[in-house]
Structure formats: C-alpha cells, structure tokens
Motif scaffolding. Structure first.
Motif, PDB file in Angstrom:
ATOM      1  N   SER A  66       0.831  -1.205   0.000  1.00 56.36           N
ATOM      2  CA  SER A  66       0.000   0.000   0.000  1.00 56.36           C
ATOM      3  C   SER A  66       0.866   1.257   0.000  1.00 56.36           C
ATOM      4  CB  SER A  66      -0.925  -0.008   1.219  1.00 56.36           C
ATOM      5  OG  SER A  66      -0.164  -0.034   2.418  1.00 56.36           O
ATOM      6  N   GLU A  67       2.025   1.201   0.680  1.00 54.32           N
ATOM      7  CA  GLU A  67       2.905   2.367   0.701  1.00 54.32           C
ATOM      8  C   GLU A  67       3.446   2.660  -0.686  1.00 54.32           C
ATOM      9  OE1 GLU A  67       7.239   3.274   2.539  1.00 54.32           O
ATOM     10  OE2 GLU A  67       5.705   2.670   4.005  1.00 54.32           O
ATOM     11  N   ILE A 126       0.726   4.386  -2.632  1.00 52.24           N
ATOM     12  CA  ILE A 126       0.546   5.777  -2.208  1.00 52.24           C
ATOM     13  C   ILE A 126       1.649   6.658  -2.793  1.00 52.24           C
ATOM     14  CG2 ILE A 126       0.549   7.327  -0.216  1.00 52.24           C
ATOM     15  CD1 ILE A 126      -0.692   5.028   1.408  1.00 52.24           C
ATOM     16  N   TYR A 157      -7.488   4.634   1.589  1.00 53.67           N
ATOM     17  CA  TYR A 157      -6.156   4.448   2.162  1.00 53.67           C
ATOM     18  C   TYR A 157      -6.125   5.044   3.571  1.00 53.67           C
ATOM     19  CZ  TYR A 157      -4.227   3.009  -2.352  1.00 53.67           C
ATOM     20  OH  TYR A 157      -3.955   2.325  -3.510  1.00 53.67           O
ATOM     21  N   SER A 158      -5.313   4.464   4.434  1.00 51.84           N
ATOM     22  CA  SER A 158      -5.188   4.940   5.802  1.00 51.84           C
ATOM     23  C   SER A 158      -4.631   6.359   5.810  1.00 51.84           C
ATOM     24  CB  SER A 158      -4.263   4.013   6.600  1.00 51.84           C
ATOM     25  OG  SER A 158      -3.881   4.604   7.815  1.00 51.84           O
ATOM     26  N   GLU A 159      -5.280   7.243   6.587  1.00 51.09           N
ATOM     27  CA  GLU A 159      -4.812   8.622   6.656  1.00 51.09           C
ATOM     28  C   GLU A 159      -3.418   8.692   7.271  1.00 51.09           C
ATOM     29  OE1 GLU A 159      -6.167  13.047   8.247  1.00 51.09           O
ATOM     30  OE2 GLU A 159      -7.424  11.286   8.662  1.00 51.09           O
ATOM     31  N   ILE A 160      -3.125   7.812   8.220  1.00 50.70           N
ATOM     32  CA  ILE A 160      -1.789   7.802   8.838  1.00 50.70           C
ATOM     33  C   ILE A 160      -0.732   7.463   7.793  1.00 50.70           C
ATOM     34  CG2 ILE A 160      -0.326   6.631  10.519  1.00 50.70           C
ATOM     35  CD1 ILE A 160      -2.786   6.246  12.267  1.00 50.70           C
ATOM     36  N   ASP A 161      -1.022   6.435   6.938  1.00 58.68           N
ATOM     37  CA  ASP A 161      -0.055   6.038   5.906  1.00 58.68           C
ATOM     38  C   ASP A 161       0.122   7.135   4.862  1.00 58.68           C
ATOM     39  OD1 ASP A 161       0.251   3.626   7.172  1.00 58.68           O
ATOM     40  OD2 ASP A 161      -1.144   2.539   5.859  1.00 58.68           O
ATOM     41  N   VAL A 162      -0.984   7.768   4.464  1.00 59.35           N
ATOM     42  CA  VAL A 162      -0.909   8.800   3.432  1.00 59.35           C
ATOM     43  C   VAL A 162      -0.099   9.997   3.937  1.00 59.35           C
ATOM     44  CG1 VAL A 162      -2.241  10.475   2.092  1.00 59.35           C
ATOM     45  CG2 VAL A 162      -3.042   8.113   2.293  1.00 59.35           C
ATOM     46  N   ARG A 163      -0.393  10.471   5.157  1.00 57.01           N
ATOM     47  CA  ARG A 163       0.338  11.626   5.668  1.00 57.01           C
ATOM     48  C   ARG A 163       1.802  11.292   5.914  1.00 57.01           C
ATOM     49  NH1 ARG A 163      -3.143  14.797   3.468  1.00 57.01           N
ATOM     50  NH2 ARG A 163      -5.193  14.831   4.498  1.00 57.01           N
ATOM     51  N   SER A 164       2.073  10.057   6.326  1.00 57.54           N
ATOM     52  CA  SER A 164       3.470   9.644   6.510  1.00 57.54           C
ATOM     53  C   SER A 164       4.227   9.686   5.193  1.00 57.54           C
ATOM     54  CB  SER A 164       3.513   8.246   7.128  1.00 57.54           C
ATOM     55  OG  SER A 164       4.842   7.777   7.208  1.00 57.54           O
ATOM     56  N   CYS A 165       3.597   9.201   4.125  1.00 52.68           N
ATOM     57  CA  CYS A 165       4.255   9.223   2.812  1.00 52.68           C
ATOM     58  C   CYS A 165       4.439  10.651   2.314  1.00 52.68           C
ATOM     59  CB  CYS A 165       3.427   8.417   1.808  1.00 52.68           C
ATOM     60  SG  CYS A 165       3.477   6.629   2.059  1.00 52.68           S
TER      61      CYS A 165
END
Length: 407
Positions: free
Chosen positions: A341-342, A345, A364-372
C-alpha cells in the motif's frame, strides 16, 4: 517480389565471424526463394569500428573478406554496407556493395537508385530521413538503413515514417537494422518491410540475429514489441553482448532484498542462460568493484545512482538498475512482484501527482498517506541541498542501457 532480410549479429573488425554470419543467413534466404537479399549498413565491418580503422591490416582484411564472400554468392544479389577504411581526410569511408556470383560492385555512400537483378532499388542511408528522398525515387523498392541505437520513441517514429513513405510512393519500404549490443548501446533488430499500401508484410525478431524472406504483396499479421517488452529485451541483449564482447567470464550481482534485485537477477539469468554469481552488499563499493575486476566479472548493481556515486570509480562498468526500475521497468513485468500500500501511495503522490485527500477518500489509511507525504517532502528538501547529478529518469537518451557515467 520476395525480399530476403538479414539481421546479423556482428562484431566490429571480426571479419571471419561476420562473413560466416552473413553467408549462413544469405543461404537460408536463398532456400526460401528470395529474389534479392539485403543486409544492414555496416554488416561486414560491424557497427562503429572507428577504433580499428587505424590498424595497418584493416583495409586488406576487409578487401579479402569481400572477395571471399563473392566466391560464396549465388545468382541472387546481396546488398549490404560496410566501413572499408579511412578516406583522405581521416574519416570512416562507408560504402554499399552489391555482391553476386564472383562479383563485387562498390557503390557510393549515397548511391540513389540502382538496378539490381532488374529491380530498381532506392538505397537510403541512415542519416537521411525517409521524407528527404522524394526527388530520387523512381524505383520498385526502397531500402532504408538506419544506424542510430535503439530507443522506443525512435522505433515508433520509424515505423510511422516508413508507412508514410510507402503510401506516398505506393512502393514497398524495407527497414534493415543491426541486432544486439554495440558497446554501451543496443541495436534494435526488428527489421521490417511494409507494402505500398502501408501494411506490414514481415517483422524480424527484436534484438536477436534473424533472417526472413518477405513477400512484398502478401501482408500478414505482424506486430512490434510493446515498450515494456522491448526494454526487457534491450537490457538482456545489452548484458549478454557486454559480457561476451568485453571478455568477461560472467556477471556478478550485489545482493539486496528489493524488487529491483529480484528483477535484475531474473533478467541476467535469462540473458546468459545461467544464474549469476551473487555477492552480499557492502557499504563500500570499492571492494566489490576490485573483486569483480580480479575475478573478470561484470558487476551489475540493483542500486540507484546516488548509492553508486559514493566510493565508486566513474570508469567502472556497472548498471544502476534501480533507476531503470523506478522509471521504465516497473510496468514491464507486472507479475514479478507485488506492491504494498505504501508503494501505491508513493506512486500516486509522486508519479500521478494526486492529492493525499483523494487517496484518503478512496480508502487508504490517513496515517499512511500523511506519513508518505512527509517522506516525499523530506526527500525533496534533501535533493534541493545536493549538487546536481546525472539523471536517467524518463529515458530521453538514445538507449536504455548505460554501463558507465560520463560528464
């Protein structure tokens, strides 16, 4: 009219090998009933033999090879090109030749229309475009001999130019190309012939030696390789050629637990027919390069260019495969690896220029999106602080295979 097309795999200055390859393919075309046989523009000499032209024996060996080929010819003429030596100004002297039984006719580099076995043939040198020949086409066949290394954009443009020329003059157009590697570049192969209505009559194998007799009035269902397939074939042809012509005993890979490494291992295995030697990665690249030279192995790295700039000698032979993977190869083998998923993104943010809000809306997970997003911003800031480097992204270069960097 049946046209035999030869697409040989030749080595610069290796006249015995080149003569053997041409004659074997020529005889195969005769067996299939060819009325005329054509070989590429530098078949006998091999492409780019400039470094060999200063040998005192080059011109004599070239002339002896021509005489020997004439003795092996049948009644069907063979048209081919070669570099026969240096002219008075010290430049390579390129010529076309028509070989028949016990006869060699030397032509000028731009011979125009010639009569070959009662067939009017217009020969077009690779430095001319097909559109530039309108003033001298009074023939039954056009043969075009491109000399530039492979690129996907050039291949597509050449096919379209051949179609325009064929339909404009209502004449068949043959494009005759070399196959295989040429030092640091790759020749495309995929020679082809188009009839006077713009339909493809025959296509030879891409990046491989091949020969075929094509009937100019019998179009068939032929296709050219797609971008991903062509790039895979180009890399395999380049690796195989660089190993054989460079005198290496084989290839060695630096291990990395990445999709780039797994794909590179697969390509090298297919290229040389056996699994490559694999070394564990080391932070200092100087040691692997020295080890590769001592063992007479070609070092191929799955790294990106930034990793290779630290501690590596610019003249060393290696392929920064990670850059090709990130730009051109990621869609070439969709079943070879799975993206997380990363990866999806990052691909959406960087390559597709999509917003993080859209990705979150899609699930998509908001945590994963903002981290990317933060990772991309940090990476962009770091790149702005670095000095400019050579970039291979987008591949606007003549060939996708580069073994060394240059200024």
């Amino acid at each position: 009219m049946k046209i035999g097309i030869i697409q040989p795999y030749v080595t610069p200055g290796d006249f015995p090998r080149n003569v053997r390859a041409i004659i074997e393919a020529y005889r195969a075309c005769l067996d299939d009933g060819a009325d005329l046989v054509a070989a590429p523009a530098m078949s006998l000499s091999g492409p780019e033999p400039e470094g060999l032209l200063h040998r005192s024996a080059y011109a004599r060996e070239h002339e002896d090879a021509l005489r020997y080929m004439a003795l092996e010819m049948g009644k069907v003429p063979l048209i081919m090109g070669s570099v026969e030596g240096l002219d008075g100004a010290g430049h390579p002297s390129r010529r076309f030749y028509v070989l028949t039984q016990d006869s060699v006719s030397k032509l000028d580099e731009f011979p125009g229309v010639i009569d070959v076995n009662n067939i009017g043939v217009c020969l077009v040198n690779g430095r001319e475009s097909l559109e530039e020949i309108s003033s001298r086409v009074h023939a039954e066949l056009i043969l075009y001999f491109p000399e530039a290394p492979w690129s996907m954009e050039q291949t597509v443009n050449m096919v379209e130019a051949a179609r325009r020329t064929a339909t404009g003059f209502h004449l068949p157009v043959g494009v005759i190309r070399h196959a295989g590697g040429r030092g640091e570049t790759v020749d495309a192969g995929s020679s082809f012939l188009i009839d006077g209505d713009g339909r493809v009559c025959g296509v030879l194998a891409p990046f491989l030696p091949d020969e075929r007799v094509v009937n100019t009035i019998k179009p068939g269902k032929h296709s050219f390789p797609g971008a991903g397939t062509a790039l895979n074939l180009a890399i395999k042809a380049g690796i195989r050629d660089f190993i054989s012509k460079g005198g290496y005993a084989g290839a060695v890979l630096m291990h990395a637990d990445t999709p780039e490494f797994r794909l590179l291992e697969s390509l090298v295995t297919e290229a040389q027919g056996e699994s490559p030697c694999i070394w564990e990665s080391a932070p200092d690249l100087e040691n692997p390069l020295n080890r590769a030279e001592t063992a007479n192995l070609l070092l191929l790295s799955p790294c990106h260019k930034n990793a290779l700039f630290h501690g590596a000698r610019p003249e060393a032979h290696y392929l920064p495969f990670g850059d090709l993977f990130g730009s051109d190869l990621k869609g070439g083998r969709p079943g070879h690896f799975r993206r997380g998923s990363e990866d999806d993104i990052l691909h959406s943010l960087v390559d597709l220029h999509r917003s993080g809000t859209d990705l979150i809306t899609e699930g998509y997970s908001e945590i994963d999106v903002r981290s990317c997003q933060r990772a991309v911003e940090r990476s962009a800031w770091s790149r702005r602080q670095s000095p400019p480097l050579l970039h291979l992204y987008g591949m606007p270069v003549p060939c996708p295979l580069l073994h060394r960097f240059s200024d």
